[in-house]
Design a protein around this motif. Structure first.
Motif, PDB file in Angstrom:
ATOM      1  N   UNK A  38       0.819  -1.213   0.000  1.00  0.00           N
ATOM      2  CA  UNK A  38       0.000   0.000   0.000  1.00  0.00           C
ATOM      3  C   UNK A  38       0.854   1.264   0.000  1.00  0.00           C
ATOM      4  N   UNK A  39       2.141   1.127   0.312  1.00  0.00           N
ATOM      5  CA  UNK A  39       3.089   2.244   0.263  1.00  0.00           C
ATOM      6  C   UNK A  39       4.439   1.707  -0.211  1.00  0.00           C
ATOM      7  N   UNK A  40       4.950   2.268  -1.286  1.00  0.00           N
ATOM      8  CA  UNK A  40       6.247   1.822  -1.782  1.00  0.00           C
ATOM      9  C   UNK A  40       7.337   2.073  -0.749  1.00  0.00           C
ATOM     10  N   UNK A  41       7.201   3.162   0.008  1.00  0.00           N
ATOM     11  CA  UNK A  41       8.224   3.484   1.001  1.00  0.00           C
ATOM     12  C   UNK A  41       8.277   2.479   2.151  1.00  0.00           C
ATOM     13  N   UNK A  42       7.261   1.636   2.252  1.00  0.00           N
ATOM     14  CA  UNK A  42       7.266   0.584   3.270  1.00  0.00           C
ATOM     15  C   UNK A  42       7.421  -0.805   2.638  1.00  0.00           C
ATOM     16  N   UNK A  43       7.892  -0.814   1.408  1.00  0.00           N
ATOM     17  CA  UNK A  43       8.012  -2.069   0.672  1.00  0.00           C
ATOM     18  C   UNK A  43       8.946  -3.063   1.333  1.00  0.00           C
ATOM     19  N   UNK A  65      -5.441   5.787  -1.612  1.00  0.00           N
ATOM     20  CA  UNK A  65      -5.594   6.672  -0.462  1.00  0.00           C
ATOM     21  C   UNK A  65      -4.262   7.304  -0.043  1.00  0.00           C
ATOM     22  N   UNK A  66      -3.167   6.715  -0.497  1.00  0.00           N
ATOM     23  CA  UNK A  66      -1.833   7.234  -0.174  1.00  0.00           C
ATOM     24  C   UNK A  66      -1.152   7.865  -1.384  1.00  0.00           C
ATOM     25  N   UNK A  67      -1.888   8.013  -2.479  1.00  0.00           N
ATOM     26  CA  UNK A  67      -1.277   8.429  -3.741  1.00  0.00           C
ATOM     27  C   UNK A  67      -0.540   9.758  -3.629  1.00  0.00           C
ATOM     28  N   UNK A  99     -13.662   7.510   0.302  1.00  0.00           N
ATOM     29  CA  UNK A  99     -13.032   8.224   1.408  1.00  0.00           C
ATOM     30  C   UNK A  99     -12.409   9.542   0.954  1.00  0.00           C
ATOM     31  N   UNK A 100     -11.950   9.591  -0.291  1.00  0.00           N
ATOM     32  CA  UNK A 100     -11.339  10.812  -0.838  1.00  0.00           C
ATOM     33  C   UNK A 100     -10.237  11.360   0.070  1.00  0.00           C
ATOM     34  N   UNK A 101      -9.424  10.471   0.635  1.00  0.00           N
ATOM     35  CA  UNK A 101      -8.338  10.925   1.504  1.00  0.00           C
ATOM     36  C   UNK A 101      -7.158  11.448   0.705  1.00  0.00           C
ATOM     37  N   UNK A 107      -4.655  10.568  -7.300  1.00  0.00           N
ATOM     38  CA  UNK A 107      -5.026   9.164  -7.490  1.00  0.00           C
ATOM     39  C   UNK A 107      -4.890   8.766  -8.956  1.00  0.00           C
ATOM     40  N   UNK A 108      -5.387   9.610  -9.849  1.00  0.00           N
ATOM     41  CA  UNK A 108      -5.305   9.285 -11.278  1.00  0.00           C
ATOM     42  C   UNK A 108      -3.860   9.237 -11.753  1.00  0.00           C
ATOM     43  N   UNK A 109      -3.066  10.210 -11.318  1.00  0.00           N
ATOM     44  CA  UNK A 109      -1.655  10.218 -11.713  1.00  0.00           C
ATOM     45  C   UNK A 109      -0.956   8.945 -11.253  1.00  0.00           C
ATOM     46  N   UNK A 110      -1.172   8.588  -9.979  1.00  0.00           N
ATOM     47  CA  UNK A 110      -0.560   7.376  -9.461  1.00  0.00           C
ATOM     48  C   UNK A 110      -1.047   6.133 -10.186  1.00  0.00           C
ATOM     49  N   UNK A 111      -2.340   6.095 -10.460  1.00  0.00           N
ATOM     50  CA  UNK A 111      -2.925   4.952 -11.151  1.00  0.00           C
ATOM     51  C   UNK A 111      -2.285   4.752 -12.519  1.00  0.00           C
TER      52      UNK A 111
END
Length: 261
Positions: A38-43, A65-67, A99-101, A107-111
């Motif tokens: 869910x987070x690359x930084x915690x991969x 939600x973390x994008x 949730x729109x967090x 979100x779209x950019x990350x997707x």
């Protein structure tokens, strides 16, 4: 044999008994697990769990939600990290308007970044879609026209239009404990009509425990309860559903060895 194609073994809910959770999955006939990033930084935490257990694999990616926290993660970053032998998927990424967090533009950019990584690597993209059906369909059609990529609509809880659009574009659809809930007749109706070669099962553990465990912490062993309801919904045996969903999983998650470790 069953496969839990989507769980989150790195979440704190499992910290004190991870060995037992994986062991119980095996006792329940759930022989392969994919723990989802869910987070690359915690991969690093995800990768360590996959390395620790021979029957656990993982993905790499950023949840919608973390994008906004990881817009600096590039396609090259995802591709590089996916070269690890235990990384078998990209994501989860997508759109979550419930949730729109995270800002929708983020979100779209990350997707789209994750789609490009899936296209480059050939690894399946694990798609999170919630309350965003129209935009999800639009992006998937646009991106597929630019170049096909393997993907699964995970924990499906959307409308029939998205399921059918996904199937038309070559995607798979994965069903979670939501399928077993009394208030989910529309999801069961969709599950009944999906092509047999495009369906998967998952837990999304520690969330969404299926009946009869609803309200408790979910875990991979409970994949079996969702598979039972999927079998009943489609009018086939549990054995047939187990065989079909495992075959589908191995086709889509082609980096996972067909033989058990």
């Amino acid at each position: 044999m069953l496969v839990d194609s989507h769980c989150h073994l790195d979440f704190p809910d499992f910290a004190t008994e991870l060995d037992d959770v994986v062991r119980r999955a095996g006792y329940a006939g759930v022989r392969r697990l994919v723990t989802i990033s869910t987070r690359v930084r915690e991969f690093d935490k995800i990768r360590a769990i996959a390395e620790r257990f021979p029957n656990v694999w993982c993905s790499v990616g950023t949840h919608p939600q973390n994008a906004h926290e990881e817009l600096d993660i590039t396609v090259d970053d995802l591709v590089r990290l996916s070269e690890h032998p235990k990384v078998v998927a990209i994501g989860e990424a997508g759109l979550d308007y419930h949730y729109d967090t995270s800002p929708r533009e983020a979100q779209e950019q990350g997707f789209r970044t994750h789609i490009a990584a899936a296209r480059t690597t050939g690894l399946p993209l694990v798609i999170h879609a919630r309350s965003a059906d129209e935009d999800m369909i639009s992006i998937l059609r646009e991106e597929t026209a630019a170049g096909a990529f393997p993907a699964v609509l995970h924990c499906f809880s959307s409308g029939r239009a998205l399921a059918e659009a996904g199937i038309a574009l070559g995607l798979y659809v994965s069903f979670s404990g939501i399928l077993t809930f009394r208030n989910s007749p529309e999801i069961r109706a969709i599950a009944k009509d999906m092509p047999s070669d495009r369906i998967l099962v998952e837990t999304d553990a520690p969330f969404l425990a299926p009946v009869p465990h609803r309200g408790k912490r979910n875990e991979p062993a409970f994949t079996r309860e969702t598979a039972k309801v999927l079998a009943e919904t489609r009018g086939v045996s549990l054995e047939e559903i187990a065989s079909q969903t495992t075959e589908n999983f191995l086709r889509l998650f082609s980096k996972v060895p067909a033989e058990e470790a």
